[in-house]
Design a protein around this motif. Sequence first.
Motif, PDB file in Angstrom:
ATOM      1  N   PHE A   1      52.985  -3.152  15.275  1.00 26.72           N
ATOM      2  CA  PHE A   1      52.764  -2.372  16.498  1.00 26.72           C
ATOM      3  C   PHE A   1      53.655  -1.137  16.529  1.00 26.72           C
ATOM      4  N   VAL A   2      54.935  -1.311  16.201  1.00 31.02           N
ATOM      5  CA  VAL A   2      55.856  -0.178  16.291  1.00 31.02           C
ATOM      6  C   VAL A   2      55.583   0.829  15.185  1.00 31.02           C
ATOM      7  N   VAL A   3      55.148   0.357  14.008  1.00 29.02           N
ATOM      8  CA  VAL A   3      54.800   1.268  12.919  1.00 29.02           C
ATOM      9  C   VAL A   3      53.592   2.117  13.316  1.00 29.02           C
ATOM     10  N   ALA A   4      52.573   1.474  13.913  1.00 30.92           N
ATOM     11  CA  ALA A   4      51.378   2.206  14.330  1.00 30.92           C
ATOM     12  C   ALA A   4      51.677   3.116  15.520  1.00 30.92           C
ATOM     13  N   LEU A   5      52.528   2.656  16.427  1.00 29.49           N
ATOM     14  CA  LEU A   5      52.893   3.443  17.601  1.00 29.49           C
ATOM     15  C   LEU A   5      53.442   4.798  17.200  1.00 29.49           C
ATOM     16  N   ASP A   6      54.276   4.807  16.164  1.00 29.42           N
ATOM     17  CA  ASP A   6      54.936   6.054  15.787  1.00 29.42           C
ATOM     18  C   ASP A   6      54.034   7.013  15.032  1.00 29.42           C
ATOM     19  N   MET A   7      52.823   6.577  14.700  1.00 21.98           N
ATOM     20  CA  MET A   7      51.856   7.505  14.126  1.00 21.98           C
ATOM     21  C   MET A   7      51.345   8.485  15.177  1.00 21.98           C
ATOM     22  N   SER A   8      51.411   8.106  16.468  1.00 19.60           N
ATOM     23  CA  SER A   8      50.815   8.951  17.500  1.00 19.60           C
ATOM     24  C   SER A   8      51.719   9.248  18.689  1.00 19.60           C
ATOM     25  N   VAL A   9      52.790   8.465  18.887  1.00 21.63           N
ATOM     26  CA  VAL A   9      53.578   8.608  20.111  1.00 21.63           C
ATOM     27  C   VAL A   9      54.272   9.965  20.199  1.00 21.63           C
TER      28      VAL A   9
ATOM     29  N   ASP B   1      57.499  25.099  11.839  1.00 18.16           N
ATOM     30  CA  ASP B   1      58.283  23.923  11.447  1.00 18.16           C
ATOM     31  C   ASP B   1      57.977  22.706  12.308  1.00 18.16           C
ATOM     32  N   LEU B   2      57.411  22.910  13.487  1.00 20.13           N
ATOM     33  CA  LEU B   2      57.214  21.816  14.430  1.00 20.13           C
ATOM     34  C   LEU B   2      56.283  20.736  13.870  1.00 20.13           C
ATOM     35  N   SER B   3      55.277  21.136  13.108  1.00 19.01           N
ATOM     36  CA  SER B   3      54.319  20.160  12.588  1.00 19.01           C
ATOM     37  C   SER B   3      54.967  19.148  11.651  1.00 19.01           C
ATOM     38  N   TRP B   4      56.127  19.492  11.102  1.00 23.08           N
ATOM     39  CA  TRP B   4      56.788  18.563  10.187  1.00 23.08           C
ATOM     40  C   TRP B   4      57.330  17.322  10.896  1.00 23.08           C
ATOM     41  N   VAL B   5      57.477  17.395  12.200  1.00 23.37           N
ATOM     42  CA  VAL B   5      57.871  16.193  12.943  1.00 23.37           C
ATOM     43  C   VAL B   5      56.810  15.103  12.762  1.00 23.37           C
ATOM     44  N   VAL B   6      55.546  15.503  12.657  1.00 21.79           N
ATOM     45  CA  VAL B   6      54.452  14.566  12.409  1.00 21.79           C
ATOM     46  C   VAL B   6      54.246  14.356  10.918  1.00 21.79           C
ATOM     47  N   HIS B   7      54.220  15.449  10.162  1.00 22.90           N
ATOM     48  CA  HIS B   7      53.841  15.381   8.749  1.00 22.90           C
ATOM     49  C   HIS B   7      54.828  14.596   7.892  1.00 22.90           C
ATOM     50  N   VAL B   8      56.117  14.722   8.175  1.00 26.36           N
ATOM     51  CA  VAL B   8      57.092  14.085   7.291  1.00 26.36           C
ATOM     52  C   VAL B   8      57.018  12.561   7.409  1.00 26.36           C
ATOM     53  N   TYR B   9      56.629  12.054   8.569  1.00 23.93           N
ATOM     54  CA  TYR B   9      56.438  10.605   8.724  1.00 23.93           C
ATOM     55  C   TYR B   9      55.278  10.133   7.857  1.00 23.93           C
ATOM     56  N   ALA B  10      54.160  10.875   7.920  1.00 27.49           N
ATOM     57  CA  ALA B  10      53.008  10.527   7.090  1.00 27.49           C
ATOM     58  C   ALA B  10      53.332  10.655   5.611  1.00 27.49           C
ATOM     59  N   LEU B  11      54.153  11.635   5.263  1.00 27.80           N
ATOM     60  CA  LEU B  11      54.496  11.886   3.863  1.00 27.80           C
ATOM     61  C   LEU B  11      55.292  10.733   3.261  1.00 27.80           C
ATOM     62  N   THR B  12      56.367  10.314   3.923  1.00 26.07           N
ATOM     63  CA  THR B  12      57.200   9.243   3.370  1.00 26.07           C
ATOM     64  C   THR B  12      56.528   7.885   3.516  1.00 26.07           C
TER      65      THR B  12
ATOM     66  N   ALA C   1      45.891  -1.518  15.781  1.00 25.17           N
ATOM     67  CA  ALA C   1      45.057  -0.476  16.372  1.00 25.17           C
ATOM     68  C   ALA C   1      45.528  -0.113  17.776  1.00 25.17           C
ATOM     69  N   ALA C   2      45.919  -1.117  18.546  1.00 28.16           N
ATOM     70  CA  ALA C   2      46.390  -0.855  19.901  1.00 28.16           C
ATOM     71  C   ALA C   2      47.665  -0.017  19.886  1.00 28.16           C
ATOM     72  N   GLY C   3      48.510  -0.233  18.882  1.00 24.93           N
ATOM     73  CA  GLY C   3      49.732   0.561  18.778  1.00 24.93           C
ATOM     74  C   GLY C   3      49.434   2.039  18.637  1.00 24.93           C
ATOM     75  N   GLY C   4      48.440   2.363  17.785  1.00 21.62           N
ATOM     76  CA  GLY C   4      48.069   3.764  17.623  1.00 21.62           C
ATOM     77  C   GLY C   4      47.481   4.358  18.892  1.00 21.62           C
ATOM     78  N   ALA C   5      46.626   3.574  19.560  1.00 18.94           N
ATOM     79  CA  ALA C   5      46.001   4.070  20.785  1.00 18.94           C
ATOM     80  C   ALA C   5      47.009   4.192  21.926  1.00 18.94           C
ATOM     81  N   LEU C   6      47.854   3.187  22.084  1.00 20.12           N
ATOM     82  CA  LEU C   6      48.837   3.212  23.164  1.00 20.12           C
ATOM     83  C   LEU C   6      49.946   4.232  22.918  1.00 20.12           C
ATOM     84  N   GLY C   7      50.092   4.665  21.663  1.00 23.85           N
ATOM     85  CA  GLY C   7      51.083   5.690  21.378  1.00 23.85           C
ATOM     86  C   GLY C   7      50.826   6.959  22.169  1.00 23.85           C
ATOM     87  N   VAL C   8      49.550   7.326  22.297  1.00 25.87           N
ATOM     88  CA  VAL C   8      49.208   8.519  23.082  1.00 25.87           C
ATOM     89  C   VAL C   8      49.596   8.322  24.545  1.00 25.87           C
TER      90      VAL C   8
END
Length: 485
Positions: free
Chosen positions: A21-29, A47-58, A146-153
Amino acid sequence: MYRNSRGRPGVVLAAAAVAQFVVALDMSVVNVALPAIRTALGFAPLDLSWVVHVYALTFGGFLLLGGRSCDLYGRRRMFVLGLSVFGLCSLVGGLAQEPWQLIAARAGQGLGAAAVAPAALAMLTTTFTEGPRRVRALGVWSAVNAAGGALGVLAGGLLTEYASWRWVMLINLPIVAAALAFIPAGVSAGASPEPARRERLDALGAVLATGGVGLLVLGVVRTDTLGWGSPTTWATLAAAAVLLGSFVFAEARVAAAPLLRLGLLRSRWVGGANVLVFLAAAGQFAAFYFVSLYMQQVLGMGAAATGTAFLPFCLGLVVGTVVATRVTASRTPRVALVPGALLAAAGLAWFALISADGSFVADVLGPSLVTSFGTGLVLAPVAAAATTGVAPGEAGMAGGLMNSSRQLGGCIGLAALATIAARHSGATATPAALNDGYALGLAIAAALYALAAVAAIGVLPRRRTATSVPRSTDPAENQLEGTPS
Protein backbone atom coordinates in the motif's frame (compact mmCIF):
# COMPACT_ATOMS: atom_id res chain seq x y z
CA MET A 1 18.08 -26.92 0.78
CA TYR A 2 15.69 -24.07 1.44
CA ARG A 3 14.36 -23.44 4.89
CA ASN A 4 10.63 -23.51 5.40
CA SER A 5 9.16 -20.19 4.28
CA ARG A 6 5.74 -20.47 5.88
CA GLY A 7 4.94 -17.91 8.54
CA ARG A 8 1.55 -17.26 10.06
CA PRO A 9 -0.52 -16.73 6.90
CA GLY A 10 -2.70 -13.92 8.20
CA VAL A 11 0.31 -11.97 9.48
CA VAL A 12 2.23 -12.51 6.24
CA LEU A 13 -0.72 -11.18 4.25
CA ALA A 14 -1.14 -8.16 6.52
CA ALA A 15 2.55 -7.26 6.34
CA ALA A 16 2.68 -7.67 2.54
CA ALA A 17 -0.54 -5.71 1.99
CA VAL A 18 0.42 -2.78 4.22
CA ALA A 19 3.88 -2.56 2.66
CA GLN A 20 2.52 -2.70 -0.88
CA PHE A 21 0.00 0.00 0.00
CA VAL A 22 2.70 2.49 0.95
CA VAL A 23 4.79 1.65 -2.12
CA ALA A 24 1.79 2.24 -4.40
CA LEU A 25 0.73 5.34 -2.45
CA ASP A 26 4.00 7.06 -3.21
CA MET A 27 3.55 6.57 -6.94
CA SER A 28 0.81 9.22 -6.88
CA VAL A 29 0.64 11.02 -3.52
CA VAL A 30 3.32 13.56 -4.47
CA ASN A 31 1.79 14.56 -7.82
CA VAL A 32 -0.93 16.87 -6.46
CA ALA A 33 1.57 18.53 -4.10
CA LEU A 34 4.06 19.52 -6.83
CA PRO A 35 2.99 23.20 -7.08
CA ALA A 36 3.30 23.62 -3.30
CA ILE A 37 6.69 21.87 -3.32
CA ARG A 38 7.95 24.15 -6.09
CA THR A 39 6.96 27.25 -4.11
CA ALA A 40 8.33 26.03 -0.77
CA LEU A 41 11.71 24.73 -1.94
CA GLY A 42 12.32 26.98 -4.93
CA PHE A 43 12.45 24.30 -7.62
CA ALA A 44 13.26 25.36 -11.17
CA PRO A 45 10.36 24.45 -13.48
CA LEU A 46 12.36 21.84 -15.42
CA ASP A 47 13.71 20.24 -12.23
CA LEU A 48 10.35 19.79 -10.50
CA SER A 49 9.38 16.73 -12.55
CA TRP A 50 12.32 14.83 -11.07
CA VAL A 51 10.46 14.62 -7.77
CA VAL A 52 8.22 12.12 -9.60
CA HIS A 53 10.65 10.72 -12.16
CA VAL A 54 13.49 9.77 -9.84
CA TYR A 55 11.18 7.51 -7.81
CA ALA A 56 10.11 5.69 -10.97
CA LEU A 57 13.73 5.52 -12.12
CA THR A 58 15.19 3.83 -9.03
CA PHE A 59 12.09 1.73 -8.38
CA GLY A 60 11.98 0.32 -11.90
CA GLY A 61 15.73 0.06 -12.32
CA PHE A 62 16.41 -2.03 -9.23
CA LEU A 63 13.38 -4.36 -9.21
CA LEU A 64 15.08 -7.36 -10.83
CA LEU A 65 18.04 -7.00 -8.47
CA GLY A 66 15.71 -6.63 -5.50
CA GLY A 67 13.70 -9.67 -6.52
CA ARG A 68 16.69 -11.95 -6.93
CA SER A 69 18.23 -10.70 -3.68
CA CYS A 70 15.07 -11.92 -1.92
CA ASP A 71 15.73 -15.44 -3.18
CA LEU A 72 19.42 -15.42 -2.24
CA TYR A 73 19.48 -13.52 1.03
CA GLY A 74 16.00 -14.06 2.46
CA ARG A 75 12.67 -12.43 1.81
CA ARG A 76 12.14 -11.19 5.35
CA ARG A 77 15.61 -9.65 5.43
CA MET A 78 15.04 -7.76 2.17
CA PHE A 79 11.52 -6.83 3.22
CA VAL A 80 12.72 -5.27 6.47
CA LEU A 81 15.72 -3.62 4.82
CA GLY A 82 13.61 -2.15 2.02
CA LEU A 83 10.94 -0.83 4.38
CA SER A 84 13.57 0.68 6.68
CA VAL A 85 15.24 2.50 3.78
CA PHE A 86 11.85 3.63 2.51
CA GLY A 87 10.81 4.98 5.91
CA LEU A 88 14.11 6.73 6.55
CA CYS A 89 14.05 8.43 3.16
CA SER A 90 10.43 9.48 3.73
CA LEU A 91 11.53 11.24 6.92
CA VAL A 92 14.44 12.92 5.10
CA GLY A 93 12.11 14.05 2.32
CA GLY A 94 9.58 15.44 4.76
CA LEU A 95 12.30 17.52 6.41
CA ALA A 96 14.01 18.61 3.16
CA GLN A 97 15.10 22.24 2.92
CA GLU A 98 16.67 22.15 -0.55
CA PRO A 99 15.50 20.66 -3.87
CA TRP A 100 18.41 18.20 -4.05
CA GLN A 101 17.54 16.82 -0.62
CA LEU A 102 13.99 15.97 -1.68
CA ILE A 103 15.14 14.43 -4.96
CA ALA A 104 17.73 12.31 -3.13
CA ALA A 105 15.07 11.19 -0.65
CA ARG A 106 12.72 10.19 -3.48
CA ALA A 107 15.53 8.20 -5.11
CA GLY A 108 16.07 6.38 -1.82
CA GLN A 109 12.35 5.66 -1.54
CA GLY A 110 12.41 4.04 -4.98
CA LEU A 111 15.41 1.93 -4.00
CA GLY A 112 13.64 0.72 -0.87
CA ALA A 113 10.46 0.02 -2.81
CA ALA A 114 12.43 -2.10 -5.29
CA ALA A 115 13.25 -4.48 -2.42
CA VAL A 116 9.83 -4.33 -0.72
CA ALA A 117 7.57 -5.02 -3.74
CA PRO A 118 9.10 -8.34 -4.90
CA ALA A 119 9.70 -9.45 -1.30
CA ALA A 120 6.04 -8.90 -0.43
CA LEU A 121 4.84 -10.87 -3.45
CA ALA A 122 7.37 -13.64 -2.82
CA MET A 123 6.27 -13.95 0.82
CA LEU A 124 2.70 -14.49 -0.34
CA THR A 125 3.50 -17.03 -3.05
CA THR A 126 5.65 -19.10 -0.71
CA THR A 127 3.24 -18.90 2.20
CA PHE A 128 0.06 -19.72 0.28
CA THR A 129 0.15 -22.76 -2.01
CA GLU A 130 -1.32 -22.55 -5.50
CA GLY A 131 -5.08 -22.72 -5.42
CA PRO A 132 -7.95 -20.87 -3.75
CA ARG A 133 -5.97 -19.67 -0.70
CA ARG A 134 -3.27 -18.08 -2.84
CA VAL A 135 -5.84 -16.48 -5.14
CA ARG A 136 -7.63 -14.95 -2.13
CA ALA A 137 -4.37 -13.69 -0.66
CA LEU A 138 -3.27 -12.19 -3.97
CA GLY A 139 -6.73 -10.66 -4.29
CA VAL A 140 -6.30 -8.76 -1.04
CA TRP A 141 -2.74 -7.77 -1.96
CA SER A 142 -3.76 -6.58 -5.43
CA ALA A 143 -6.76 -4.61 -4.17
CA VAL A 144 -4.64 -2.85 -1.55
CA ASN A 145 -1.95 -2.16 -4.17
CA ALA A 146 -4.45 -0.55 -6.55
CA ALA A 147 -6.21 1.32 -3.76
CA GLY A 148 -2.89 2.77 -2.65
CA GLY A 149 -2.34 4.34 -6.05
CA ALA A 150 -5.89 5.68 -6.22
CA LEU A 151 -5.97 6.96 -2.65
CA GLY A 152 -2.61 8.64 -3.17
CA VAL A 153 -4.36 11.34 -5.21
CA LEU A 154 -6.93 11.85 -2.45
CA ALA A 155 -4.33 11.88 0.32
CA GLY A 156 -2.05 14.23 -1.63
CA GLY A 157 -4.87 16.68 -2.25
CA LEU A 158 -6.18 16.69 1.31
CA LEU A 159 -2.76 16.91 2.94
CA THR A 160 -1.55 19.66 0.63
CA GLU A 161 -4.70 21.73 1.01
CA TYR A 162 -5.32 21.33 4.74
CA ALA A 163 -1.91 20.54 6.26
CA SER A 164 1.41 20.88 4.41
CA TRP A 165 3.10 19.32 1.40
CA ARG A 166 5.62 17.78 3.83
CA TRP A 167 2.94 15.39 5.04
CA VAL A 168 2.80 13.67 1.66
CA MET A 169 6.20 12.29 2.72
CA LEU A 170 5.72 12.01 6.47
CA ILE A 171 2.45 10.09 6.14
CA ASN A 172 4.56 7.09 5.13
CA LEU A 173 6.15 6.76 8.57
CA PRO A 174 3.18 5.30 10.51
CA ILE A 175 2.35 3.00 7.58
CA VAL A 176 5.91 1.68 7.44
CA ALA A 177 5.90 1.23 11.21
CA ALA A 178 2.67 -0.79 10.96
CA ALA A 179 4.16 -3.09 8.30
CA LEU A 180 7.33 -3.60 10.33
CA ALA A 181 5.29 -4.37 13.45
CA PHE A 182 3.97 -7.54 11.81
CA ILE A 183 7.45 -8.96 11.23
CA PRO A 184 8.24 -10.37 14.71
CA ALA A 185 4.65 -11.63 15.03
CA GLY A 186 5.03 -14.47 12.59
CA VAL A 187 6.66 -13.64 9.26
CA SER A 188 9.39 -16.23 8.80
CA ALA A 189 12.76 -15.58 7.24
CA GLY A 190 11.75 -16.94 3.86
CA ALA A 191 13.39 -19.43 1.58
CA SER A 192 16.92 -18.17 1.94
CA PRO A 193 19.43 -20.89 1.09
CA GLU A 194 21.49 -22.58 3.75
CA PRO A 195 25.05 -21.23 3.94
CA ALA A 196 26.50 -24.33 2.27
CA ARG A 197 24.23 -23.90 -0.76
CA ARG A 198 24.01 -20.11 -0.99
CA GLU A 199 24.81 -18.93 -4.49
CA ARG A 200 26.61 -15.73 -5.31
CA LEU A 201 24.63 -12.86 -6.76
CA ASP A 202 24.95 -12.50 -10.52
CA ALA A 203 26.93 -9.26 -10.40
CA LEU A 204 27.25 -8.86 -14.18
CA GLY A 205 23.54 -9.42 -14.68
CA ALA A 206 22.76 -6.97 -11.88
CA VAL A 207 24.85 -4.22 -13.47
CA LEU A 208 23.47 -4.81 -16.98
CA ALA A 209 19.83 -5.11 -15.91
CA THR A 210 19.87 -2.18 -13.51
CA GLY A 211 21.72 0.02 -15.98
CA GLY A 212 19.56 -1.03 -18.93
CA VAL A 213 16.20 -0.65 -17.20
CA GLY A 214 17.35 2.56 -15.52
CA LEU A 215 18.40 4.12 -18.84
CA LEU A 216 15.15 2.96 -20.46
CA VAL A 217 13.08 4.62 -17.75
CA LEU A 218 15.31 7.72 -17.84
CA GLY A 219 14.98 8.07 -21.60
CA VAL A 220 11.22 7.70 -21.46
CA VAL A 221 10.45 9.99 -18.52
CA ARG A 222 12.61 12.80 -19.91
CA THR A 223 10.53 13.01 -23.05
CA ASP A 224 8.26 15.45 -21.23
CA THR A 225 11.05 18.05 -21.50
CA LEU A 226 13.30 16.78 -24.32
CA GLY A 227 10.69 15.25 -26.61
CA TRP A 228 10.79 11.94 -28.50
CA GLY A 229 12.72 13.46 -31.40
CA SER A 230 15.66 14.62 -29.27
CA PRO A 231 19.08 13.07 -30.05
CA THR A 232 19.60 12.76 -26.28
CA THR A 233 16.42 10.72 -25.96
CA TRP A 234 17.40 8.34 -28.74
CA ALA A 235 20.98 8.03 -27.49
CA THR A 236 19.69 7.11 -24.03
CA LEU A 237 17.23 4.56 -25.42
CA ALA A 238 19.92 3.09 -27.68
CA ALA A 239 22.27 2.68 -24.72
CA ALA A 240 19.44 1.01 -22.80
CA ALA A 241 18.85 -1.40 -25.69
CA VAL A 242 22.54 -2.32 -25.81
CA LEU A 243 22.68 -3.00 -22.07
CA LEU A 244 19.45 -5.01 -22.04
CA GLY A 245 20.57 -7.01 -25.07
CA SER A 246 23.85 -7.72 -23.31
CA PHE A 247 21.87 -8.74 -20.21
CA VAL A 248 19.87 -11.32 -22.17
CA PHE A 249 23.09 -12.62 -23.78
CA ALA A 250 24.82 -12.88 -20.39
CA GLU A 251 21.88 -14.51 -18.59
CA ALA A 252 21.69 -17.25 -21.21
CA ARG A 253 25.22 -18.23 -20.21
CA VAL A 254 25.07 -17.88 -16.42
CA ALA A 255 25.26 -21.40 -14.91
CA ALA A 256 24.28 -20.62 -11.32
CA ALA A 257 21.92 -18.08 -9.71
CA PRO A 258 21.19 -15.85 -12.72
CA LEU A 259 19.45 -12.59 -11.98
CA LEU A 260 16.68 -13.71 -14.37
CA ARG A 261 16.55 -17.30 -15.55
CA LEU A 262 15.34 -16.97 -19.14
CA GLY A 263 13.55 -20.32 -18.92
CA LEU A 264 11.06 -18.59 -16.65
CA LEU A 265 9.85 -16.54 -19.60
CA ARG A 266 9.18 -19.66 -21.67
CA SER A 267 6.31 -20.51 -19.37
CA ARG A 268 3.06 -19.46 -21.03
CA TRP A 269 1.75 -18.48 -17.60
CA VAL A 270 4.72 -16.33 -16.57
CA GLY A 271 5.48 -14.92 -20.01
CA GLY A 272 1.85 -14.29 -20.90
CA ALA A 273 1.05 -12.67 -17.57
CA ASN A 274 3.99 -10.28 -17.90
CA VAL A 275 2.92 -9.24 -21.40
CA LEU A 276 -0.58 -8.62 -20.05
CA VAL A 277 0.75 -6.66 -17.06
CA PHE A 278 2.89 -4.47 -19.33
CA LEU A 279 0.00 -3.58 -21.65
CA ALA A 280 -2.54 -3.12 -18.86
CA ALA A 281 -0.19 -0.88 -16.86
CA ALA A 282 0.53 1.23 -19.95
CA GLY A 283 -3.19 1.90 -20.32
CA GLN A 284 -3.98 2.20 -16.62
CA PHE A 285 -1.22 4.65 -15.65
CA ALA A 286 -2.02 6.91 -18.61
CA ALA A 287 -5.77 6.80 -17.94
CA PHE A 288 -5.23 7.75 -14.30
CA TYR A 289 -3.13 10.70 -15.42
CA PHE A 290 -5.59 11.95 -18.06
CA VAL A 291 -8.68 11.65 -15.87
CA SER A 292 -6.97 13.54 -13.05
CA LEU A 293 -5.96 16.34 -15.42
CA TYR A 294 -9.40 16.40 -17.02
CA MET A 295 -11.08 17.00 -13.68
CA GLN A 296 -8.64 19.77 -12.72
CA GLN A 297 -7.81 21.47 -16.03
CA VAL A 298 -11.16 21.09 -17.84
CA LEU A 299 -13.83 20.71 -15.16
CA GLY A 300 -12.01 23.13 -12.81
CA MET A 301 -12.08 20.87 -9.74
CA GLY A 302 -9.63 21.53 -6.90
CA ALA A 303 -6.97 19.15 -5.60
CA ALA A 304 -9.05 17.83 -2.70
CA ALA A 305 -12.19 17.47 -4.84
CA THR A 306 -10.21 15.61 -7.51
CA GLY A 307 -8.84 13.21 -4.93
CA THR A 308 -12.29 12.61 -3.49
CA ALA A 309 -13.63 11.91 -6.98
CA PHE A 310 -11.40 8.82 -7.15
CA LEU A 311 -13.24 7.12 -4.28
CA PRO A 312 -15.75 5.42 -6.64
CA PHE A 313 -12.76 4.09 -8.57
CA CYS A 314 -11.40 2.54 -5.36
CA LEU A 315 -14.80 1.00 -4.66
CA GLY A 316 -14.94 -0.57 -8.11
CA LEU A 317 -11.44 -2.00 -7.67
CA VAL A 318 -12.37 -3.66 -4.41
CA VAL A 319 -15.60 -5.12 -5.79
CA GLY A 320 -13.86 -6.36 -8.94
CA THR A 321 -11.10 -7.98 -6.93
CA VAL A 322 -13.58 -9.76 -4.66
CA VAL A 323 -15.49 -11.10 -7.65
CA ALA A 324 -12.28 -12.20 -9.40
CA THR A 325 -11.10 -13.98 -6.26
CA ARG A 326 -14.31 -15.96 -6.03
CA VAL A 327 -14.46 -16.76 -9.75
CA THR A 328 -10.85 -17.95 -10.00
CA ALA A 329 -10.63 -19.72 -6.63
CA SER A 330 -11.16 -23.10 -8.30
CA ARG A 331 -10.60 -22.13 -11.94
CA THR A 332 -7.83 -20.84 -14.15
CA PRO A 333 -6.93 -17.11 -13.86
CA ARG A 334 -7.80 -16.78 -17.55
CA VAL A 335 -11.51 -16.96 -16.64
CA ALA A 336 -11.38 -13.50 -15.04
CA LEU A 337 -8.48 -11.96 -16.97
CA VAL A 338 -10.13 -11.91 -20.39
CA PRO A 339 -13.50 -10.37 -19.40
CA GLY A 340 -11.74 -8.05 -16.96
CA ALA A 341 -9.41 -6.63 -19.62
CA LEU A 342 -12.29 -6.25 -22.08
CA LEU A 343 -14.45 -4.51 -19.48
CA ALA A 344 -11.61 -2.13 -18.56
CA ALA A 345 -11.12 -1.39 -22.27
CA ALA A 346 -14.84 -0.62 -22.59
CA GLY A 347 -14.70 1.69 -19.57
CA LEU A 348 -11.73 3.59 -21.00
CA ALA A 349 -13.48 3.87 -24.37
CA TRP A 350 -16.43 5.40 -22.48
CA PHE A 351 -13.97 7.78 -20.79
CA ALA A 352 -12.78 8.85 -24.24
CA LEU A 353 -16.21 10.47 -24.80
CA ILE A 354 -15.44 13.24 -22.28
CA SER A 355 -16.49 16.75 -23.27
CA ALA A 356 -15.20 20.20 -22.43
CA ASP A 357 -18.56 21.24 -20.96
CA GLY A 358 -19.10 17.97 -19.11
CA SER A 359 -19.42 17.15 -15.42
CA PHE A 360 -18.22 14.59 -12.91
CA VAL A 361 -21.54 12.73 -12.87
CA ALA A 362 -21.96 12.68 -16.65
CA ASP A 363 -18.36 12.09 -17.78
CA VAL A 364 -16.41 10.52 -14.92
CA LEU A 365 -18.56 8.53 -12.50
CA GLY A 366 -19.94 5.87 -14.86
CA PRO A 367 -16.66 5.18 -16.73
CA SER A 368 -14.81 5.10 -13.38
CA LEU A 369 -17.02 2.30 -12.05
CA VAL A 370 -16.79 0.22 -15.24
CA THR A 371 -13.03 0.69 -15.66
CA SER A 372 -12.23 0.03 -12.02
CA PHE A 373 -14.40 -3.09 -11.87
CA GLY A 374 -12.68 -4.48 -14.96
CA THR A 375 -9.26 -3.58 -13.56
CA GLY A 376 -10.16 -5.31 -10.30
CA LEU A 377 -11.02 -8.46 -12.26
CA VAL A 378 -7.48 -8.38 -13.70
CA LEU A 379 -5.31 -7.55 -10.68
CA ALA A 380 -5.45 -10.69 -8.53
CA PRO A 381 -5.62 -13.25 -11.37
CA VAL A 382 -2.66 -11.73 -13.21
CA ALA A 383 -0.53 -11.96 -10.06
CA ALA A 384 -1.60 -15.59 -9.68
CA ALA A 385 -0.82 -16.28 -13.34
CA ALA A 386 2.63 -14.67 -13.09
CA THR A 387 3.57 -17.01 -10.21
CA THR A 388 1.93 -20.23 -11.44
CA GLY A 389 4.40 -23.10 -11.44
CA VAL A 390 7.25 -20.95 -10.09
CA ALA A 391 9.59 -22.78 -7.71
CA PRO A 392 9.99 -21.38 -4.16
CA GLY A 393 13.64 -20.55 -4.86
CA GLU A 394 12.61 -18.28 -7.72
CA ALA A 395 9.60 -16.56 -6.12
CA GLY A 396 11.52 -13.31 -5.68
CA MET A 397 12.72 -13.49 -9.27
CA ALA A 398 9.14 -13.88 -10.52
CA GLY A 399 7.95 -11.06 -8.25
CA GLY A 400 10.70 -8.73 -9.45
CA LEU A 401 9.89 -9.59 -13.07
CA MET A 402 6.17 -8.87 -12.72
CA ASN A 403 6.75 -5.59 -10.89
CA SER A 404 9.32 -4.59 -13.52
CA SER A 405 6.79 -5.26 -16.28
CA ARG A 406 4.24 -3.10 -14.48
CA GLN A 407 6.67 -0.24 -13.91
CA LEU A 408 8.06 -0.27 -17.44
CA GLY A 409 4.59 -0.53 -18.96
CA GLY A 410 3.35 2.34 -16.84
CA CYS A 411 6.33 4.61 -17.53
CA ILE A 412 6.48 3.98 -21.27
CA GLY A 413 2.71 4.11 -21.73
CA LEU A 414 2.31 7.33 -19.75
CA ALA A 415 5.21 9.10 -21.50
CA ALA A 416 4.10 8.06 -24.99
CA LEU A 417 0.42 8.83 -24.52
CA ALA A 418 1.10 12.12 -22.74
CA THR A 419 3.21 13.23 -25.72
CA ILE A 420 0.52 12.20 -28.19
CA ALA A 421 -2.16 14.00 -26.18
CA ALA A 422 -0.08 17.17 -25.87
CA ARG A 423 0.60 17.31 -29.61
CA HIS A 424 -3.07 16.75 -30.38
CA SER A 425 -4.07 19.56 -28.01
CA GLY A 426 -1.65 21.96 -29.68
CA ALA A 427 -0.13 25.13 -28.27
CA THR A 428 -3.44 26.62 -27.11
CA ALA A 429 -4.20 25.25 -23.65
CA THR A 430 -7.90 25.98 -23.75
CA PRO A 431 -10.25 23.56 -21.98
CA ALA A 432 -11.61 22.39 -25.36
CA ALA A 433 -8.13 21.72 -26.76
CA LEU A 434 -6.98 19.94 -23.62
CA ASN A 435 -10.16 17.87 -23.62
CA ASP A 436 -9.47 16.69 -27.17
CA GLY A 437 -5.95 15.61 -26.23
CA TYR A 438 -7.06 13.77 -23.11
CA ALA A 439 -9.85 12.03 -25.06
CA LEU A 440 -7.36 10.75 -27.63
CA GLY A 441 -5.04 9.50 -24.89
CA LEU A 442 -7.90 7.66 -23.20
CA ALA A 443 -8.94 6.06 -26.50
CA ILE A 444 -5.41 4.72 -27.00
CA ALA A 445 -5.37 3.50 -23.39
CA ALA A 446 -8.57 1.56 -24.17
CA ALA A 447 -6.84 -0.01 -27.18
CA LEU A 448 -3.92 -1.09 -24.98
CA TYR A 449 -6.27 -2.82 -22.57
CA ALA A 450 -7.97 -4.52 -25.52
CA LEU A 451 -4.54 -5.78 -26.62
CA ALA A 452 -4.04 -7.11 -23.09
CA ALA A 453 -7.24 -9.12 -23.52
CA VAL A 454 -5.95 -10.47 -26.84
CA ALA A 455 -2.70 -11.48 -25.12
CA ALA A 456 -4.65 -13.31 -22.41
CA ILE A 457 -6.70 -15.16 -25.03
CA GLY A 458 -3.77 -16.04 -27.26
CA VAL A 459 -1.00 -16.83 -24.79
CA LEU A 460 -2.38 -17.99 -21.44
CA PRO A 461 -3.24 -21.71 -21.23
CA ARG A 462 -6.85 -22.74 -20.82
CA ARG A 463 -5.91 -25.01 -17.94
CA ARG A 464 -3.48 -24.63 -15.07
CA THR A 465 -0.68 -27.21 -15.05
CA ALA A 466 1.70 -28.01 -12.23
CA THR A 467 4.78 -27.92 -14.45
CA SER A 468 4.22 -24.66 -16.26
CA VAL A 469 7.73 -23.29 -15.78
CA PRO A 470 10.52 -25.01 -17.73
CA ARG A 471 13.26 -26.25 -15.45
CA SER A 472 16.91 -25.37 -15.68
CA THR A 473 19.32 -27.88 -17.13
CA ASP A 474 21.63 -27.36 -14.15
CA PRO A 475 21.17 -30.31 -11.72
CA ALA A 476 21.97 -28.24 -8.65
CA GLU A 477 19.40 -25.64 -9.62
CA ASN A 478 16.79 -28.32 -10.23
CA GLN A 479 17.45 -29.70 -6.75
CA LEU A 480 16.77 -26.29 -5.26
CA GLU A 481 13.66 -25.78 -7.33
CA GLY A 482 12.24 -29.10 -6.33
CA THR A 483 12.63 -28.45 -2.62
CA PRO A 484 9.24 -27.79 -1.04
CA SER A 485 8.74 -24.52 0.78
